[in-house]
Motif scaffolding. Structure first.
Motif, PDB file in Angstrom:
ATOM      1  N   ASP A   1      -7.228 -13.641  -3.041  1.00 43.84           N
ATOM      2  CA  ASP A   1      -8.618 -13.676  -3.503  1.00 43.84           C
ATOM      3  C   ASP A   1      -9.126 -15.108  -3.627  1.00 43.84           C
TER       4      ASP A   1
ATOM      5  N   ARG B   1      -8.936  -5.805   0.546  1.00 49.22           N
ATOM      6  CA  ARG B   1      -9.173  -4.511  -0.106  1.00 49.22           C
ATOM      7  C   ARG B   1      -9.684  -3.445   0.860  1.00 49.22           C
TER       8      ARG B   1
ATOM      9  N   THR C   1      -4.024  -0.155  -3.142  1.00 52.77           N
ATOM     10  CA  THR C   1      -3.651  -1.443  -3.737  1.00 52.77           C
ATOM     11  C   THR C   1      -4.842  -2.054  -4.476  1.00 52.77           C
ATOM     12  N   ALA C   2      -6.022  -1.936  -3.903  1.00 51.38           N
ATOM     13  CA  ALA C   2      -7.223  -2.473  -4.549  1.00 51.38           C
ATOM     14  C   ALA C   2      -7.467  -1.806  -5.895  1.00 51.38           C
TER      15      ALA C   2
ATOM     16  N   GLU D   1       0.831  -1.209   0.000  1.00 51.95           N
ATOM     17  CA  GLU D   1       0.000   0.000   0.000  1.00 51.95           C
ATOM     18  C   GLU D   1       0.864   1.257   0.000  1.00 51.95           C
TER      19      GLU D   1
ATOM     20  N   HIS E   1      -6.854  -1.473   2.240  1.00 55.85           N
ATOM     21  CA  HIS E   1      -5.772  -1.159   1.293  1.00 55.85           C
ATOM     22  C   HIS E   1      -6.372  -0.637  -0.012  1.00 55.85           C
ATOM     23  N   PRO E   2      -7.021   0.518   0.044  1.00 57.77           N
ATOM     24  CA  PRO E   2      -7.758   1.022  -1.122  1.00 57.77           C
ATOM     25  C   PRO E   2      -6.873   1.346  -2.325  1.00 57.77           C
TER      26      PRO E   2
END
Length: 203
Positions: free
Chosen positions: A169, A178, A184-185, A143, A181-182
């Motif tokens: 996932d 997610r 990275t998402a 991140e 870790h926005p």
């Protein structure tokens, strides 16, 4: 034709296949069935790799290569690709990111094996939690770096990280990584849609 012991669920096999696809070598590989397991040894794989782990590759000349790091570097050299920066800080950054992605896969695998491979009376929740703590720490590091990431699988470090996130996932959806870790998402939503990533998702 090269031969690769293959498993659709392996993040490390995916890493090899993403590289092969990006480098235009995927059609030069015969994919061999395998059943790699931490306890039940698949002797078919051991013909290529005495550790009986995937991925394991044999070249047309009979050279056997393993693990994913070695195979990916071989494919890049064979195709005269650019997945590995040649020198300087960029090279070490790329290799460190590969180690981060691979380490996250390692930790997630150990956590999964604790409950999928051990009998119930020998399972240790604290051990699994310690492995998932490593995953969480890796996610926090990603991140912090992700604003510098390319959105294309054009670097071995990013490919390793992308395959690690895809493995989370696949096997650890309950972690909902997610949510915390926005950045990275958002990056992964684009990166994972690349044809080389989309074609190699685990199932």
């Amino acid at each position: 034709m090269m031969q690769l012991f293959f498993a659709t669920t392996s993040a490390y096999v995916r890493k090899v296949m993403v590289c092969a696809t990006v480098l235009g070598l995927a059609d030069e590989m015969e994919r061999l069935d395998s059943a790699a397991h931490p306890i039940e040894r698949d002797e078919r794989i051991a013909v290529f790799n005495p550790l009986a782990k995937v991925p394991a590759l044999r070249t047309e000349n009979g050279l056997c290569l393993y693990d994913s790091r070695v195979i990916c570097e071989y494919l890049n050299a064979r195709a005269k690709g650019n997945l590995y920066p040649e020198q300087g800080e960029a090279r070490w950054r790329s290799l460190a990111r590969q180690a981060l992605g691979d380490g996250m896969i390692d930790a997630a695998l150990l956590a999964r094996y604790e409950f999928s491979a051990r009998p119930p009376e020998k399972q240790w929740q604290k051990w699994a939690d310690a492995q998932l703590k490593k995953v969480a720490a890796a996610l926090s590091e990603i991140e912090g770096q992700v604003s510098d990431f390319s959105e294309n699988p054009n670097d071995i470090g990013l490919i390793a990280i992308g395959c690690a996130l895809g493995y989370l996932d696949f096997r650890f959806a309950e972690l909902n990584w997610r949510a915390d870790h926005p950045l990275t998402a958002a990056w992964f939503a684009v990166f994972d849609a690349h044809p080389a990533m989309a074609a190699t998702r685990p199932y």
